[in-house]
Design an enzyme around this catalytic site. Structure first.
Site, PDB file in Angstrom:
ATOM      1  N   CYS A  72      -5.923   2.591   9.643  1.00 44.86           N
ATOM      2  CA  CYS A  72      -5.356   3.410   8.567  1.00 44.86           C
ATOM      3  C   CYS A  72      -5.327   2.607   7.264  1.00 44.86           C
ATOM      4  CB  CYS A  72      -3.951   3.860   8.967  1.00 44.86           C
ATOM      5  SG  CYS A  72      -3.199   5.027   7.824  1.00 44.86           S
ATOM      6  N   CYS A  73      -4.845   1.354   7.339  1.00 45.12           N
ATOM      7  CA  CYS A  73      -4.809   0.504   6.135  1.00 45.12           C
ATOM      8  C   CYS A  73      -6.225   0.243   5.615  1.00 45.12           C
ATOM      9  CB  CYS A  73      -4.127  -0.824   6.434  1.00 45.12           C
ATOM     10  SG  CYS A  73      -2.341  -0.738   6.601  1.00 45.12           S
ATOM     11  N   CYS A 101      -1.370  -5.756   5.479  1.00 41.97           N
ATOM     12  CA  CYS A 101      -2.142  -4.508   5.560  1.00 41.97           C
ATOM     13  C   CYS A 101      -3.636  -4.792   5.511  1.00 41.97           C
ATOM     14  CB  CYS A 101      -1.752  -3.556   4.439  1.00 41.97           C
ATOM     15  SG  CYS A 101      -2.119  -4.167   2.793  1.00 41.97           S
ATOM     16  N   CYS A 153       4.116   1.897   2.410  1.00 41.32           N
ATOM     17  CA  CYS A 153       4.078   3.306   2.810  1.00 41.32           C
ATOM     18  C   CYS A 153       5.325   3.653   3.625  1.00 41.32           C
ATOM     19  CB  CYS A 153       2.840   3.569   3.648  1.00 41.32           C
ATOM     20  SG  CYS A 153       1.295   3.393   2.753  1.00 41.32           S
ATOM     21  N   CYS A 189       5.575   3.205   7.512  1.00 38.99           N
ATOM     22  CA  CYS A 189       5.405   1.821   7.999  1.00 38.99           C
ATOM     23  C   CYS A 189       6.401   0.862   7.364  1.00 38.99           C
ATOM     24  CB  CYS A 189       3.986   1.339   7.725  1.00 38.99           C
ATOM     25  SG  CYS A 189       2.736   2.385   8.467  1.00 38.99           S
TER      26      CYS A 189
END
Ligand code: SF4
Length: 232
Positions: free
Chosen positions: A111-112, A222, A197, A200
């Protein structure tokens, strides 16, 4: 002064002297700053915009930030007339979640990579100097950080990565914020010490490790500060 000499000489200088040395005599600074609008970024931005008022401010807009972060970003952009560059991933949240599911739960690194690292890699290409708010004290992964480092992007392009607050303590950051009357993200008042985010980011269990509330302790970075290769 070559890059290697500059790295060593500037290590002993204060934040403002580092900025002045790197920006002096450059009509076109070729500089940018990555900014998540955490306190350290705001301090560096405050120093930087005095010298380069239109410095591009790269905000990695993952789509998953706190509503307060977006509100603060927009307020600071308006009040400081920032040259904000809202860096977007290729896919919207809806497209990503329909293709891969909720990546931040099962595969936060992917995702990062999609929402932060790849967009940043593309965005850094035009620049020669990349300013950050990184500090050594923030994490064991940052303990060897130098104020001025030369980095190579995956494309082969090299640039200076500059962290003027590398040797600052958390107390110094807040002293500077108070001295200059700077506003800050409201999440700090709720106990957050590192803010990214929303899914997280949690209030850290371990006050001695300010980033321990990120990614439920599964990881500390990240990837935006580990993808480029430090060459000097
Ligand atoms: S911090 Fe979380 S939500 Fe944000 S890009 Fe990384 S995994 Fe995704």
């Amino acid at each position: 002064m070559c890059a290697l000499e500059r790295t060593h000489v500037l290590e002993g200088h204060g934040a403002e002297a580092v900025l002045d040395a790197l920006l002096a005599g450059r009509a076109e600074s070729g500089a940018c700053i990555t900014c998540s609008f955490q306190a350290e970024d705001v301090v560096v931005l405050h120093l930087l915009r005095e010298r380069v008022p239109d410095v591009p401010v790269l905000f990695l807009d993952t789509g998953y930030h706190f509503a307060e972060t977006y509100e603060y970003r927009d307020r600071m952009t308006r009040v400081w007339s920032l040259n904000l560059v809202n860096v977007l991933p290729e896919k919207t949240i809806e497209q990503q979640e329909s293709e891969f599911g909720i990546l931040y739960r099962e595969q936060p690194t992917k995702c990062c990579q999609l929402r932060k690292v790849e967009p940043l890699m593309r965005s850094l290409e035009p620049f020669d100097i990349w300013f950050t708010g990184l500090r050594r004290e923030q994490s064991p992964t940052r303990k060897n950080l130098k104020k001025v480092e030369q980095h190579r992007l995956p494309s082969g392009k090299t640039l200076l990565k500059v962290s003027p607050l590398a040797d600052w303590t958390w107390a110094q950051v807040w002293e500077y914020m108070g001295k200059h009357g700077l506003t800050y993200l409201p999440q700090y008042d709720r106990g957050y010490s590192s803010i990214g985010c929303e899914p997280c980011t949690a209030i850290p269990d371990d006050p001695a490790n300010p980033r321990s509330g990120r990614w439920s302790g599964k990881k500390l970075e990240c990837g935006i500060h580990t993808f480029s290769e430090k060459t000097e």
